[in-house]
Design an enzyme around this catalytic site. Structure first.
Site, PDB file in Angstrom:
ATOM      1  N   LEU A 149       0.864  -1.170   0.096  1.00 32.24           N
ATOM      2  CA  LEU A 149       0.034  -0.050   0.053  1.00 32.24           C
ATOM      3  C   LEU A 149       0.859   1.319  -0.235  1.00 32.24           C
ATOM      4  O   LEU A 149       0.336   2.039  -0.433  1.00 32.24           O
ATOM      5  CB  LEU A 149      -0.853  -0.057   1.538  1.00 32.24           C
ATOM      6  CG  LEU A 149      -1.823  -1.240   1.419  1.00 32.24           C
ATOM      7  CD1 LEU A 149      -2.693  -0.927   2.622  1.00 32.24           C
ATOM      8  CD2 LEU A 149      -3.105  -0.977   0.264  1.00 32.24           C
ATOM      9  N   LYS A 189       2.223  -2.936   8.618  1.00 30.43           N
ATOM     10  CA  LYS A 189       3.517  -2.088   8.516  1.00 30.43           C
ATOM     11  C   LYS A 189       4.614  -3.013   8.816  1.00 30.43           C
ATOM     12  O   LYS A 189       4.722  -3.810   9.933  1.00 30.43           O
ATOM     13  CB  LYS A 189       3.697  -0.834   9.217  1.00 30.43           C
ATOM     14  CG  LYS A 189       4.998  -0.201   8.996  1.00 30.43           C
ATOM     15  CD  LYS A 189       5.120   0.970  10.117  1.00 30.43           C
ATOM     16  CE  LYS A 189       4.269   2.087   9.906  1.00 30.43           C
ATOM     17  NZ  LYS A 189       4.596   3.189  10.762  1.00 30.43           N
ATOM     18  N   GLY A 220       7.812   3.288   3.795  1.00 28.67           N
ATOM     19  CA  GLY A 220       8.267   4.117   4.582  1.00 28.67           C
ATOM     20  C   GLY A 220       9.684   4.192   4.600  1.00 28.67           C
ATOM     21  O   GLY A 220      10.429   3.649   3.654  1.00 28.67           O
ATOM     22  N   GLY A 221      10.252   4.894   5.472  1.00 23.25           N
ATOM     23  CA  GLY A 221      11.931   4.628   5.748  1.00 23.25           C
ATOM     24  C   GLY A 221      12.414   3.581   6.086  1.00 23.25           C
ATOM     25  O   GLY A 221      13.573   3.274   5.746  1.00 23.25           O
ATOM     26  N   GLY A 226      10.684   0.600   5.762  1.00 28.45           N
ATOM     27  CA  GLY A 226       9.920  -0.816   5.484  1.00 28.45           C
ATOM     28  C   GLY A 226       8.614  -0.368   4.758  1.00 28.45           C
ATOM     29  O   GLY A 226       8.550   0.776   4.175  1.00 28.45           O
ATOM     30  N   CYS A 227       7.587  -1.310   4.302  1.00 27.60           N
ATOM     31  CA  CYS A 227       6.561  -1.191   3.607  1.00 27.60           C
ATOM     32  C   CYS A 227       5.263  -1.455   4.423  1.00 27.60           C
ATOM     33  O   CYS A 227       5.327  -1.939   5.246  1.00 27.60           O
ATOM     34  CB  CYS A 227       6.610  -1.931   2.434  1.00 27.60           C
ATOM     35  SG  CYS A 227       7.926  -1.839   1.055  1.00 27.60           S
ATOM     36  N   ASP A 258       5.988  14.536  12.929  1.00 23.15           N
ATOM     37  CA  ASP A 258       6.105  14.133  11.425  1.00 23.15           C
ATOM     38  C   ASP A 258       4.803  14.031  10.604  1.00 23.15           C
ATOM     39  O   ASP A 258       4.578  13.150  10.088  1.00 23.15           O
ATOM     40  CB  ASP A 258       6.801  12.456  11.558  1.00 23.15           C
ATOM     41  CG  ASP A 258       7.261  12.363   9.931  1.00 23.15           C
ATOM     42  OD1 ASP A 258       7.517  13.490   9.190  1.00 23.15           O
ATOM     43  OD2 ASP A 258       7.314  11.274   9.699  1.00 23.15           O
TER      44      ASP A 258
END
Length: 447
Positions: free
Chosen positions: A158, A180, A161-162, A164-165, A277
């Site tokens: 989907l 995640k 990120g920094g 992983g997925c 963030d």
């Protein structure tokens, strides 16, 4: 406060009654100077002459002895009353303080009652165990995660990120979730994983992503969330559709939802939480385009930050100037990032755009001179929503965005003030107070 006043009122009346009792006793014992209804019998002159002063002396001694006993009784009663009053005061003080809630870094608030109930969802999981973390987070077996993601099939990704997925997964009973996967070979990834699980296990709010569980396997860490069907705001605005699904009112709804989520973190969590963030990729949209804050790996509890031990983190274009230059981090840092998101919704542009191989320009730098010019502002609005809103509302949103991205944090508003300014711009049907006769379901085709 009402309970305290009631207890003080009771104490006052008991004090009066206790002190009043010895006075009543004294009044009943000491002879009254009232005139007898019968006429006094006068002694004869012979009796007085034959025994002068004897009867008077005896009566004086009796009265003196009686008065001493009465005084001693009054003193003893008063002392006893004082002791009883002190004990009563200590008891009431204990009761009042024992009833106060323990606010030992609990991220709780009345808004949590509005959050999603996890019990019906978690009951669908097999192999769920409770761990000794705050909030009692369910542990999902790795085999179930692997099976649900079809062995982490690429087509189930989907987002990335920094560390992983994020994968779409179907767990037991066809419960579709987002998982995640974090590669925690480095220390920072492990810290972010633990931080996010701990924070989200205590937070429940309609505009904050719901944590359903977590898991571990070798160097990988997994966080299981509710699935958000419409992905991230970044994908909606800057992906293939270029914001075509987002009308003006829908964009204002997303801004309002985001502000509500931040207000919860800043003002209703104890102690306050700073997201650190906030960006369009961390604002997720459900099937109804309701927005929820996600990715709390970098979030911190306000007051716990130390300039020397916190790594400077964030995303270029969203980081507030004072945090970037001096490491100063407050709730106003989140307000700055919110202002950038608001500009994205308004203008349809990315937070940072590349001008050349060595030069970039932020949306704040580019837009600021035009946002304050009413003749130029309508020309820079996203083509998808251009001329679909009340100009007065457009100028109001631009003014809010300008305040949020002020270089000095003291000039930025609190997120509560931002929230109150957005509510009148959102239709009632979407969670605001604006009443409109007709809502455009789809924006006009962009030219």
């Amino acid at each position: 406060m009402t309970m305290k006043l009631l207890l003080m009122f009771i104490m006052f009346h008991m004090f009066i009654l206790i002190l009043h009792k010895p006075i009543l006793i004294l009044a009943s014992v000491v002879p009254s100077p009232q005139v007898s209804p019968f006429p006094p019998i006068l002694p004869s002159m012979t009796m007085i002459a034959s025994s002068p002063g004897i009867h008077v002396g005896v009566e004086d001694e009796k009265m003196d002895s009686h008065n001493k006993k009465v005084k001693a009784f009054v003193v003893a009663s008063t002392a006893l009353s004082a002791i009883i009053l002190c004990l009563l005061s200590f008891w009431i003080y204990y009761i009042i303080n024992a009833s106060k809630p323990n606010r030992k870094k609990n991220l709780q608030n009345s808004d949590s009652e509005k959050g999603l109930g996890f019990a019906p969802i978690l009951s669908k999981f097999n192999s769920v165990k409770k761990v000794g973390k705050k909030g009692c987070v369910p542990i999902i077996d790795y085999e179930q995660i692997e099976k649900g993601t079809e062995n982490f099939k690429e087509s189930n990704i989907l987002g990335e990120g920094g560390f992983g997925c994020v994968y779409k997964a179907s767990l037991d009973d066809n419960l579709v979730v987002a998982i995640k996967r974090l590669n925690c070979e480095c220390q920072y990834a492990e810290r972010e994983y633990e931080n996010e699980v701990e924070l989200l296990s205590e937070i429940q709010h309609p505009n904050v992503i719901s944590l359903l569980g977590c898991g571990t396997h070798e160097d990988s860490r997994f966080i299981i969330y509710e699935l958000m069907q419409n992905g991230s705001l970044e994908t909606q605005l800057h992906g293939p559709s270029h914001g075509s699904a987002l009308t003006w009112h829908m964009r204002m709804k997303i801004a309002l939802d985001t502000a509500r989520g931040l207000k919860y973190l800043h003002e209703h969590c104890y102690p306050a939480v700073i997201h650190r963030d906030l960006k369009s990729s961390n604002i997720l949209l459900d099937a109804n385009f309701s927005a929820k804050l996600s990715d709390f790996g970098l979030a911190i509890i306000d007051g716990s930050q130390n300039k020397n031990n916190i790594k400077l983190s964030g995303t270029l274009g969203y980081v507030a100037p004072e945090y970037l230059l001096d490491g100063k981090l407050t709730d106003k840092s989140d307000v700055y990032a919110f202002g950038v998101v608001l500009l994205e919704l308004l203008l349809g542009r990315k937070p940072v755009e590349k001008l050349s191989s060595s030069q970039c320009q932020s949306i704040v730098t580019w837009a600021m001179p035009q946002l304050t010019d009413r003749s130029k502002l309508p020309n820079i609005v996203d083509n998808v929503i251009k001329n679909t809103m009340d100009p007065k509302h457009l100028f109001q949103v631009a003014a809010v965005a300008v305040l949020c991205v002020q270089p000095e944090p003291c000039y930025r508003p609190l997120i509560a003030d931002v929230l109150h300014s957005l509510i009148p711009l959102v239709p009632v049907e979407l969670g605001g107070t604006l009443r409109v006769s007709h809502m455009t379901q789809q924006p006009p085709n962009s030219s």
